[in-house]
Design a protein around this motif. Structure first.
Motif, PDB file in Angstrom:
ATOM      1  N   PHE A 226      -5.180   9.601   7.095  1.00 25.47           N
ATOM      2  CA  PHE A 226      -4.196  10.621   6.717  1.00 25.47           C
ATOM      3  C   PHE A 226      -3.873  10.502   5.232  1.00 25.47           C
ATOM      4  O   PHE A 226      -3.574   9.411   4.736  1.00 25.47           O
ATOM      5  N   GLU A 227      -3.952  11.642   4.533  1.00 24.19           N
ATOM      6  CA  GLU A 227      -3.621  11.695   3.115  1.00 24.19           C
ATOM      7  C   GLU A 227      -2.184  12.149   2.893  1.00 24.19           C
ATOM      8  O   GLU A 227      -1.642  12.013   1.794  1.00 24.19           O
ATOM      9  N   GLU A 228      -1.569  12.693   3.929  1.00 22.67           N
ATOM     10  CA  GLU A 228      -0.172  13.134   3.859  1.00 22.67           C
ATOM     11  C   GLU A 228       0.458  12.958   5.244  1.00 22.67           C
ATOM     12  O   GLU A 228      -0.226  12.621   6.210  1.00 22.67           O
TER      13      GLU A 228
ATOM     14  N   PHE B 240       6.821   9.343  19.138  1.00 20.76           N
ATOM     15  CA  PHE B 240       6.869   8.163  18.281  1.00 20.76           C
ATOM     16  C   PHE B 240       6.796   8.596  16.828  1.00 20.76           C
ATOM     17  O   PHE B 240       6.344   9.705  16.502  1.00 20.76           O
ATOM     18  N   SER B 241       7.215   7.705  15.935  1.00 19.23           N
ATOM     19  CA  SER B 241       7.102   7.946  14.497  1.00 19.23           C
ATOM     20  C   SER B 241       7.107   6.599  13.788  1.00 19.23           C
ATOM     21  O   SER B 241       7.901   5.718  14.127  1.00 19.23           O
ATOM     22  N   LEU B 242       6.215   6.439  12.808  1.00 21.55           N
ATOM     23  CA  LEU B 242       6.179   5.205  12.033  1.00 21.55           C
ATOM     24  C   LEU B 242       5.427   5.442  10.731  1.00 21.55           C
ATOM     25  O   LEU B 242       4.727   6.442  10.578  1.00 21.55           O
ATOM     26  N   LYS B 243       5.593   4.497   9.802  1.00 21.67           N
ATOM     27  CA  LYS B 243       4.909   4.564   8.519  1.00 21.67           C
ATOM     28  C   LYS B 243       3.576   3.819   8.621  1.00 21.67           C
ATOM     29  O   LYS B 243       3.515   2.710   9.164  1.00 21.67           O
ATOM     30  N   VAL B 244       2.520   4.449   8.071  1.00 20.89           N
ATOM     31  CA  VAL B 244       1.170   3.878   8.156  1.00 20.89           C
ATOM     32  C   VAL B 244       0.514   3.946   6.777  1.00 20.89           C
ATOM     33  O   VAL B 244       0.900   4.766   5.934  1.00 20.89           O
ATOM     34  N   PRO B 245      -0.478   3.086   6.509  1.00 24.87           N
ATOM     35  CA  PRO B 245      -1.153   3.113   5.207  1.00 24.87           C
ATOM     36  C   PRO B 245      -1.860   4.447   4.966  1.00 24.87           C
ATOM     37  O   PRO B 245      -2.532   4.981   5.848  1.00 24.87           O
ATOM     38  N   LYS B 246      -1.723   4.951   3.764  1.00 24.20           N
ATOM     39  CA  LYS B 246      -2.380   6.195   3.374  1.00 24.20           C
ATOM     40  C   LYS B 246      -3.881   5.968   3.200  1.00 24.20           C
ATOM     41  O   LYS B 246      -4.319   4.911   2.716  1.00 24.20           O
TER      42      LYS B 246
ATOM     43  N   SER C  50       0.845  -1.195   0.000  1.00 23.34           N
ATOM     44  CA  SER C  50       0.000   0.000   0.000  1.00 23.34           C
ATOM     45  C   SER C  50       0.874   1.238   0.000  1.00 23.34           C
ATOM     46  O   SER C  50       2.053   1.195   0.381  1.00 23.34           O
ATOM     47  N   ASP C  51       0.301   2.363  -0.441  1.00 22.46           N
ATOM     48  CA  ASP C  51       0.977   3.647  -0.277  1.00 22.46           C
ATOM     49  C   ASP C  51       0.960   4.019   1.204  1.00 22.46           C
ATOM     50  O   ASP C  51       0.128   3.530   1.977  1.00 22.46           O
ATOM     51  N   PHE C  52       1.874   4.877   1.613  1.00 21.99           N
ATOM     52  CA  PHE C  52       1.986   5.161   3.038  1.00 21.99           C
ATOM     53  C   PHE C  52       2.287   6.634   3.293  1.00 21.99           C
ATOM     54  O   PHE C  52       2.680   7.388   2.383  1.00 21.99           O
ATOM     55  N   VAL C  53       2.090   7.039   4.529  1.00 28.74           N
ATOM     56  CA  VAL C  53       2.500   8.361   5.011  1.00 28.74           C
ATOM     57  C   VAL C  53       3.252   8.147   6.322  1.00 28.74           C
ATOM     58  O   VAL C  53       3.193   7.078   6.934  1.00 28.74           O
ATOM     59  N   GLU C  54       3.974   9.182   6.739  1.00 25.88           N
ATOM     60  CA  GLU C  54       4.697   9.137   8.011  1.00 25.88           C
ATOM     61  C   GLU C  54       3.829   9.778   9.083  1.00 25.88           C
ATOM     62  O   GLU C  54       3.395  10.919   8.952  1.00 25.88           O
TER      63      GLU C  54
END
Length: 364
Positions: free
Chosen positions: A298-300, A269-275, A227-231
């Protein structure tokens, strides 16, 4: 795990101490994540990404998987290896080669492990953090339906693999609670040990509750939906304003699984999640699971400045003090291991001047 070799981004190497802890100060990290690998004889290689906070501290944990001998077979015979969880690896006769690519004849020692995609500790056991590059060279984030690690060796511990032009068959069992969401055809991905990314390479087919696929070499293989992702980043606090310190978080999507990370001592915290997916944050204290927090979609890239934890029933104790050397100078590069009644509650690093300040969950 003591005396393990920790490699940070290919540039910094350090050993874990007697407690399995490593501590690095004043180093540069990639803002999108720095790949860390852990090497210890008798274990599969540990691997994950650390998400840095500029001027701050990042925290992570690894759980190494013991490298146990699964099967011994002769290279001249077709072999079906049964791993944990009833995952299987089928190797055809006369298809084994040495690391130099030369044909190998003789006894083969197979070390395997199936990673359960529904396991609670998957986030600290699996290689990487499910970031990937697809066949079109596009960065993706993955939802896993299971992974298999395969390492072949000769009697002297030298690496063996499959010869060019040959394949082996992997069979991934799919847990019943996620079987209904498993697509009939799914991409296969192998793990790149150097970069920490999963690379798309082939596909698997769902047959009788298992993904079956052919692979051209052995490493660690994964069945995943990309999937595409955002931070997504932010800070988590209790109602009294204290940060959620060095604590595991899980961010879930109903359609695309979960990602996991740890807060640091400031609760960041910080991680990559599905857009574009509706997300929830899951957490637990003292082995009690609490109601997930709705995060939205989240779109961005997004930053959540303050997430408040409510309804937690626990006895939080604040510890303050200072740590000095035998000559009364401050310890500037160390940590405190907190033990109560033979139970380890955590590891807490000191500040630059040896000061200690942290909260811990008293679950006794």
């Amino acid at each position: 795990v003591a005396d393990a070799i920790v490699n940070v981004g290919g540039d910094v190497v350090i050993q874990t101490d007697v407690n399995g802890v490593f501590l690095l100060n004043d180093i540069s990290l990639n803002q999108y994540g720095t790949h860390i690998t852990i090497i210890k004889d008798g274990y599969f290689k540990g691997s994950n990404f650390i998400q840095p906070q500029e001027g701050g501290q990042s925290y992570t944990e690894f759980q190494l998987i013991e490298k146990e001998l699964t099967e011994t077979f002769n290279s001249s015979e077709r072999t079906v290896i049964v791993s944990n969880g009833e995952a299987t690896i089928t190797i055809e006769e006369n298809t084994i080669v040495t690391e130099a690519g030369e044909s190998y004849q003789g006894e083969v020692f197979a070390f395997t492990h199936w990673y359960d995609p529904t396991a609670e500790n998957l986030g600290i056991q699996m290689p990487g953090d499910l970031r990937a590059v697809n066949s079109n060279n596009v960065f993706q984030q993955l939802k896993t339906f299971g992974m298999i690690a395969v390492e072949l060796e000769d009697a002297n511990g030298n690496e063996l693999n499959i010869k060019n032009g040959s394949t082996a068959e992997l069979s991934f069992p799919i847990p019943n609670n996620i079987l209904s969401s498993a697509p009939v055809i799914i991409p296969l991905w192998h793990f790149d040990e150097l970069s920490g990314y999963w690379l798309e390479d082939g596909q698997a087919t769902l047959i009788d509750g298992r993904y079956i696929g052919k692979v051209k070499h052995f490493s660690r293989w994964n069945c995943d939906i990309p999937s595409d992702f955002v931070e997504l980043s932010g800070s988590v606090y209790f109602n009294n304003g204290e940060p959620l310190l060095n604590h595991a978080l899980k961010v879930t999507s109903a359609n695309l699984g979960f990602g996991s990370t740890f807060t640091n001592k400031e609760g960041f915290f910080s991680l990559k999640v599905p857009k574009s997916e509706v997300l929830k944050m899951e957490y637990k204290f003292c082995n009690q699971v609490y109601e997930p927090i709705d995060l939205g979609a989240f779109e961005e890239d997004g930053f959540l400045s303050e997430i408040n934890i409510e309804g937690v029933v626990s006895n939080f104790v604040k510890v303050t003090g200072s740590l000095n050397t035998c000559t009364e100078g401050p310890v500037t590069n160390g940590y405190v291991k907190l033990i109560i009644d033979n139970q380890t509650f955590g590891y807490y690093s000191v500040s630059d001047n040896g000061q200690i300040e942290f909260n811990f969950e008293n679950c006794l």
